[in-house]
Design a protein around this motif. Sequence first.
Motif, short mmCIF file in Angstrom:
data_model
loop_
_atom_site.label_atom_id
_atom_site.label_comp_id
_atom_site.label_asym_id
_atom_site.label_seq_id
_atom_site.Cartn_x
_atom_site.Cartn_y
_atom_site.Cartn_z
N LEU A 20 0.83 -1.21 0.00
CA LEU A 20 0.00 0.00 0.00
C LEU A 20 0.86 1.26 0.00
O LEU A 20 0.54 2.25 -0.68
CB LEU A 20 -0.96 -0.01 1.19
CG LEU A 20 -2.08 -1.05 1.11
CD1 LEU A 20 -2.84 -1.13 2.43
CD2 LEU A 20 -3.03 -0.76 -0.05
N THR A 80 -8.33 -2.12 -8.29
CA THR A 80 -8.76 -2.38 -6.91
C THR A 80 -7.69 -1.90 -5.92
O THR A 80 -8.01 -1.34 -4.87
CB THR A 80 -9.04 -3.88 -6.70
OG1 THR A 80 -10.06 -4.28 -7.61
CG2 THR A 80 -9.49 -4.18 -5.27
N PHE A 91 -5.03 -8.03 -3.85
CA PHE A 91 -5.86 -6.90 -4.29
C PHE A 91 -6.61 -7.14 -5.61
O PHE A 91 -7.32 -6.25 -6.06
CB PHE A 91 -5.00 -5.64 -4.39
CG PHE A 91 -4.40 -5.25 -3.08
CD1 PHE A 91 -5.15 -4.62 -2.11
CD2 PHE A 91 -3.08 -5.55 -2.80
CE1 PHE A 91 -4.61 -4.27 -0.90
CE2 PHE A 91 -2.51 -5.20 -1.59
CZ PHE A 91 -3.28 -4.57 -0.62
N ASP A 117 -9.06 4.83 -0.65
CA ASP A 117 -9.98 4.68 0.48
C ASP A 117 -9.25 4.76 1.82
O ASP A 117 -9.70 5.43 2.75
CB ASP A 117 -10.73 3.35 0.36
CG ASP A 117 -11.87 3.24 1.35
OD1 ASP A 117 -12.53 4.25 1.65
OD2 ASP A 117 -12.10 2.11 1.83
N LYS A 118 -8.11 4.09 1.91
CA LYS A 118 -7.33 4.10 3.15
C LYS A 118 -6.94 5.52 3.54
O LYS A 118 -7.09 5.93 4.69
CB LYS A 118 -6.07 3.24 2.98
CG LYS A 118 -5.14 3.31 4.17
CD LYS A 118 -3.88 2.52 3.95
CE LYS A 118 -2.98 2.68 5.16
NZ LYS A 118 -1.79 1.89 5.11
N THR A 167 -8.24 0.86 -3.07
CA THR A 167 -7.90 0.53 -1.70
C THR A 167 -6.98 1.60 -1.10
O THR A 167 -7.19 2.05 0.03
CB THR A 167 -7.22 -0.86 -1.61
OG1 THR A 167 -8.11 -1.83 -2.17
CG2 THR A 167 -6.87 -1.23 -0.18
#
Length: 188
Positions: free
Chosen positions: A12, A52, A47, A59-60, A56
Amino acid sequence: MGKADVTKERILAAALAEFSAYGVAGARVDRIARTAGCNKNLIYVYFESKETLFTTVLDKHLSRVYSDLTLTPDDLPAYAARVFDFALEHRDLLRLIAWSNLEEQAAEPAERARVHGSKVTELAEAQAAGELNPVLPPDFLLTAVMTLATAWSAANPFGPSLDPEATKNSTELRHHLTEAVRLLTKPA
């Protein structure tokens, strides 16, 4: 935190840097894997797809924005100043948001629309209570305040590119911003 969770966090972090620099279309999963120190296939296991993974990451970080930047309808100039400071501090996130807006194939996190709607409702209530000038619709007002607050970030094509020296005096910029928001929102 288990080994898988540690690996996901490295992915991430690497994805934030990659997507901030290149957007969804320009980002490369192999570069993300290399930066994260993992196998490229592991990214797809965790993921499913590059899109996606982008959603992710977005969104995080937007979740962090929502918790760090609580709307204060009774003091919109202070809220705008906090957004301004956050935008200058988190340039990578503002670039990520800009890419999200440019690349419409990237899905928006559902929470983003919900939080936006609740802020519009809070502003409408403050306007109805006479705390804010009601001349502008609350959704327009929120967009105007957010645009002013992020005008000198990567999310705005005019601030940094037209006046690259402006952010050297962020205190003065913050003062002008809060004054503009105060004038925009003061009750009639």
